[in-house]
Structures are given as structure tokens and as C-alpha cells.
Design a protein around this motif. Structure first.
Motif, PDB file in Angstrom:
ATOM      1  N   GLN A 146       0.789  -1.225   0.000  1.00  9.42           N
ATOM      2  CA  GLN A 146       0.000   0.000   0.000  1.00  9.42           C
ATOM      3  C   GLN A 146       0.832   1.291   0.000  1.00  9.42           C
ATOM      4  OE1 GLN A 146      -3.706   0.007   2.210  1.00  9.42           O
ATOM      5  NE2 GLN A 146      -3.382  -2.151   2.724  1.00  9.42           N
ATOM      6  N   ILE A 147       2.159   1.163   0.218  1.00 11.32           N
ATOM      7  CA  ILE A 147       2.985   2.380   0.228  1.00 11.32           C
ATOM      8  C   ILE A 147       4.291   2.183  -0.542  1.00 11.32           C
ATOM      9  CG2 ILE A 147       4.103   4.168   1.628  1.00 11.32           C
ATOM     10  CD1 ILE A 147       2.366   3.222   4.002  1.00 11.32           C
ATOM     11  N   ILE A 148       5.123   1.273  -0.074  1.00  5.28           N
ATOM     12  CA  ILE A 148       6.504   1.185  -0.563  1.00  5.28           C
ATOM     13  C   ILE A 148       6.582   0.803  -2.036  1.00  5.28           C
ATOM     14  CG2 ILE A 148       8.726   0.012  -0.261  1.00  5.28           C
ATOM     15  CD1 ILE A 148       7.940  -0.317   2.740  1.00  5.28           C
ATOM     16  N   GLU A 149       5.814  -0.195  -2.442  1.00  2.26           N
ATOM     17  CA  GLU A 149       5.908  -0.674  -3.829  1.00  2.26           C
ATOM     18  C   GLU A 149       5.712   0.459  -4.829  1.00  2.26           C
ATOM     19  OE1 GLU A 149       4.307  -4.343  -6.578  1.00  2.26           O
ATOM     20  OE2 GLU A 149       2.962  -3.583  -5.015  1.00  2.26           O
ATOM     21  N   SER A 150       4.706   1.292  -4.638  1.00  6.36           N
ATOM     22  CA  SER A 150       4.458   2.374  -5.598  1.00  6.36           C
ATOM     23  C   SER A 150       5.537   3.452  -5.522  1.00  6.36           C
ATOM     24  CB  SER A 150       3.073   2.986  -5.385  1.00  6.36           C
ATOM     25  OG  SER A 150       2.961   3.539  -4.095  1.00  6.36           O
ATOM     26  N   GLN A 151       6.076   3.717  -4.345  1.00  2.00           N
ATOM     27  CA  GLN A 151       7.097   4.745  -4.227  1.00  2.00           C
ATOM     28  C   GLN A 151       8.450   4.298  -4.789  1.00  2.00           C
ATOM     29  OE1 GLN A 151       6.869   8.146  -3.305  1.00  2.00           O
ATOM     30  NE2 GLN A 151       4.839   7.445  -3.906  1.00  2.00           N
ATOM     31  N   LEU A 152       8.621   2.992  -4.989  1.00  3.90           N
ATOM     32  CA  LEU A 152       9.836   2.464  -5.611  1.00  3.90           C
ATOM     33  C   LEU A 152       9.591   2.072  -7.065  1.00  3.90           C
ATOM     34  CD1 LEU A 152      11.336   0.312  -2.700  1.00  3.90           C
ATOM     35  CD2 LEU A 152      11.756   2.723  -3.274  1.00  3.90           C
ATOM     36  N   ASP A 153       8.494   2.542  -7.628  1.00  2.03           N
ATOM     37  CA  ASP A 153       8.130   2.276  -9.017  1.00  2.03           C
ATOM     38  C   ASP A 153       8.323   3.566  -9.817  1.00  2.03           C
ATOM     39  OD1 ASP A 153       6.857   1.898 -11.471  1.00  2.03           O
ATOM     40  OD2 ASP A 153       5.084   0.948 -10.596  1.00  2.03           O
ATOM     41  N   SER A 154       9.265   3.559 -10.736  1.00  2.00           N
ATOM     42  CA  SER A 154       9.594   4.762 -11.504  1.00  2.00           C
ATOM     43  C   SER A 154       8.445   5.226 -12.393  1.00  2.00           C
ATOM     44  CB  SER A 154      10.836   4.520 -12.358  1.00  2.00           C
ATOM     45  OG  SER A 154      10.610   3.446 -13.266  1.00  2.00           O
ATOM     46  N   THR A 155       7.456   4.380 -12.614  1.00  2.04           N
ATOM     47  CA  THR A 155       6.330   4.769 -13.471  1.00  2.04           C
ATOM     48  C   THR A 155       5.148   5.302 -12.673  1.00  2.04           C
ATOM     49  OG1 THR A 155       5.320   2.549 -13.482  1.00  2.04           O
ATOM     50  CG2 THR A 155       6.992   3.015 -15.169  1.00  2.04           C
ATOM     51  N   TYR A 156       5.226   5.267 -11.338  1.00  2.00           N
ATOM     52  CA  TYR A 156       4.111   5.722 -10.505  1.00  2.00           C
ATOM     53  C   TYR A 156       4.028   7.245 -10.540  1.00  2.00           C
ATOM     54  CZ  TYR A 156       0.959   6.287  -6.562  1.00  2.00           C
ATOM     55  OH  TYR A 156      -0.107   6.625  -5.769  1.00  2.00           O
ATOM     56  N   ARG A 157       2.834   7.757 -10.767  1.00  4.00           N
ATOM     57  CA  ARG A 157       2.600   9.196 -10.839  1.00  4.00           C
ATOM     58  C   ARG A 157       1.553   9.619  -9.838  1.00  4.00           C
ATOM     59  NH1 ARG A 157       6.824   8.973 -12.633  1.00  4.00           N
ATOM     60  NH2 ARG A 157       7.483   9.147 -14.753  1.00  4.00           N
ATOM     61  N   PRO A 158       1.648  10.837  -9.295  1.00  8.64           N
ATOM     62  CA  PRO A 158       2.413  11.953  -9.844  1.00  8.64           C
ATOM     63  C   PRO A 158       3.888  11.967  -9.439  1.00  8.64           C
ATOM     64  CG  PRO A 158       1.123  12.742  -7.996  1.00  8.64           C
ATOM     65  CD  PRO A 158       0.748  11.293  -8.211  1.00  8.64           C
ATOM     66  N   CYS A 159       4.299  11.221  -8.417  1.00 10.63           N
ATOM     67  CA  CYS A 159       5.712  11.235  -8.053  1.00 10.63           C
ATOM     68  C   CYS A 159       6.065   9.953  -7.319  1.00 10.63           C
ATOM     69  CB  CYS A 159       6.075  12.467  -7.227  1.00 10.63           C
ATOM     70  SG  CYS A 159       5.139  12.621  -5.693  1.00 10.63           S
ATOM     71  N   PHE A 161       9.952   7.919  -5.430  1.00  9.48           N
ATOM     72  CA  PHE A 161      11.291   8.169  -4.893  1.00  9.48           C
ATOM     73  C   PHE A 161      12.433   7.803  -5.848  1.00  9.48           C
ATOM     74  CE2 PHE A 161       9.606   7.512  -0.323  1.00  9.48           C
ATOM     75  CZ  PHE A 161       9.435   8.871  -0.152  1.00  9.48           C
ATOM     76  N   VAL A 162      12.160   7.164  -6.966  1.00  4.21           N
ATOM     77  CA  VAL A 162      13.213   6.581  -7.801  1.00  4.21           C
ATOM     78  C   VAL A 162      14.218   7.629  -8.267  1.00  4.21           C
ATOM     79  CG1 VAL A 162      13.726   5.235  -9.869  1.00  4.21           C
ATOM     80  CG2 VAL A 162      11.752   4.641  -8.436  1.00  4.21           C
ATOM     81  N   GLY A 163      13.785   8.778  -8.704  1.00  6.33           N
ATOM     82  CA  GLY A 163      14.715   9.810  -9.150  1.00  6.33           C
ATOM     83  C   GLY A 163      15.669  10.251  -8.052  1.00  6.33           C
ATOM     84  N   HIS A 164      15.189  10.289  -6.824  1.00  2.79           N
ATOM     85  CA  HIS A 164      16.047  10.660  -5.697  1.00  2.79           C
ATOM     86  C   HIS A 164      17.102   9.594  -5.430  1.00  2.79           C
ATOM     87  CE1 HIS A 164      13.372  13.961  -4.646  1.00  2.79           C
ATOM     88  NE2 HIS A 164      12.353  13.125  -4.664  1.00  2.79           N
ATOM     89  N   LEU A 165      16.761   8.353  -5.705  1.00  3.72           N
ATOM     90  CA  LEU A 165      17.653   7.225  -5.404  1.00  3.72           C
ATOM     91  C   LEU A 165      18.672   6.967  -6.505  1.00  3.72           C
ATOM     92  CD1 LEU A 165      14.870   4.822  -4.095  1.00  3.72           C
ATOM     93  CD2 LEU A 165      16.303   6.378  -2.751  1.00  3.72           C
ATOM     94  N   THR A 166      18.317   7.298  -7.733  1.00  2.00           N
ATOM     95  CA  THR A 166      19.188   7.015  -8.858  1.00  2.00           C
ATOM     96  C   THR A 166      19.929   8.246  -9.353  1.00  2.00           C
ATOM     97  OG1 THR A 166      17.370   7.377 -10.423  1.00  2.00           O
ATOM     98  CG2 THR A 166      17.723   5.108  -9.636  1.00  2.00           C
ATOM     99  N   GLY A 167      19.645   9.410  -8.754  1.00  2.00           N
ATOM    100  CA  GLY A 167      20.325  10.633  -9.154  1.00  2.00           C
ATOM    101  C   GLY A 167      19.806  11.210 -10.461  1.00  2.00           C
ATOM    102  N   THR A 168      18.602  10.816 -10.867  1.00  2.00           N
ATOM    103  CA  THR A 168      18.053  11.321 -12.123  1.00  2.00           C
ATOM    104  C   THR A 168      17.116  12.509 -11.900  1.00  2.00           C
ATOM    105  OG1 THR A 168      16.268   9.683 -12.046  1.00  2.00           O
ATOM    106  CG2 THR A 168      18.257   9.111 -13.297  1.00  2.00           C
ATOM    107  N   MET A 169      17.042  13.022 -10.661  1.00  2.00           N
ATOM    108  CA  MET A 169      16.195  14.193 -10.380  1.00  2.00           C
ATOM    109  C   MET A 169      17.041  15.434 -10.302  1.00  2.00           C
ATOM    110  SD  MET A 169      13.087  13.438  -7.903  1.00  2.00           S
ATOM    111  CE  MET A 169      12.043  14.635  -8.691  1.00  2.00           C
TER     112      MET A 169
END
Length: 169
Positions: A146-159, A161-169
Motif C-alpha cells: 500500500q505504500i513502498i511498492e508504488s514509491q519504488l516504481d519509476s512509473t508511478y505518478r504523480p511522483c 522516490f526513484v529519481g532521488h535514489l538514482t540521481g536522475t532528479m
């Protein structure tokens, strides 16, 4: 063209004075869930509910460039040995206040007011997100699904965490 999901490298830490890898259903649930979601298990450990043992493992993981996320299970209650929030929150550069709030809100629907005994927390340390979940498999399922899976999914919108973790933000 659809955006492709970015696989992350995730470490799982079980905090327990009684469990072994063989009977660690919570840790195993998280391993299976992250792999089913297309992520990679970067490392897995089981340590006693000891502040310094927890910090030692997580400090090593957040120092590694190849680990994007850490998910711990256990040690978030109020018993004498429960020490995960005290052990790991000092490592955070930033806290994710909404994680614990949302986890308890969702958990309320499942276990009622007993959710106030959960001290689930999350934060960022050295561009690694750390989620600290209770030790029950049900709590890990709630937190992941209900929380973590979507926040670790780069396709989840509107935002997410992936960009913060991979340096792509």
C-alpha cells in the motif's frame, strides 16, 4: 512510448532476537515481493534487536553505491528490546514523516487502535531510502503493497522516490 520501470537494488534487514532465516516469514515476504515487482535483492541480513548491530549493518548498506533502498522489519514496538527507530533514525539525512503517518492510518483499518503501538518510520540517508516496518508479516504486506511498492516504481505518478535514489532528479 510507455516508460519502463527502473529496477532498484534493495536490502532487507530483519531485526529479531528469536527468528532465524528459516522462519523469517516477514523478511521472506519482502524478498519475494520486491523480486516480483522487478527489483533486485542486493543483500539480506538478520540481526538481534541491538541498536549498534542495526546501525552497523545499515551504515554499511547506505555507504554502498549499489543499494537504493533498505527495508527493515521488526523492532518498532514498545517492548524493552524494540530499538529500531532509535537505532536507525539517527542515520537519516531527511525523514519521510508521511510514511509512518500513512502506515498507521492504513494499519488502523486492519488492526484498529493497536496501530498506535507501531513506530514505523522512514528516511533518506546518502541517497538511500530506509523504511522501518513492524515485524509481523501482515504489517510488511501492508507497508509494501500500500505504500513502498508504488514509491519504488519509476512509473508511478504523480511522483515517486526513484529519481532521488538514482540521481536522475
Amino acid at each position: 512510448m510507455p516508460q519502463l520501470k527502473t529496477p532498484l537494488r534493495i536490502a532487507i534487514l530483519t531485526i529479531s532476537d528469536t527468528r532465524t532465516v528459516e522462519n523469517d516469514t516477514s523478511g521472506q515476504f519482502l524478498v519475494d515481493a520486491l523480486q516480483t515487482s522487478g527489483h533486485v535483492l542486493a543483500d539480506r541480513a538478520l540481526v538481534q534487536d541491538d541498536i549498534y548491530k542495526q546501525r552497523a549493518v545499515v551504515s554499511q548498506w547506505i555507504a554502498r553505491d549499489d543499494i537504493h533502498a533498505v527495508i527493515s522489519t521488526g523492532g518498532t514496538g514498545f517492548t524493552g528490546r524494540d530499538s529500531t527507530p532509535e537505532a536507525l533514525s539517527v542515520l537519516f539525512d531527511k525523514t519521510v514523516d508521511g510514511f509512518g503517518e500513512l502506515f498507521r492510518q492504513l494499519s488502523f483499518n486492519e488492526i484498529g487502535t493497536s496501530t498506535i503501538q507501531s513506530r514505523a518510520i522512514a528516511g533518506f540517508a546518502n541517497r538511500t531510502v530506509i523504511f522501518c516496518l513492524p515485524g509481523s508479516t501482515g504489517a510488511c504486506r501492508t507497508g509494501w503493497q500500500q505504500i513502498i511498492e508504488s514509491q519504488l516504481d519509476s512509473t508511478y505518478r504523480p511522483c515517486n522516490f526513484v529519481g532521488h535514489l538514482t540521481g536522475t532528479m
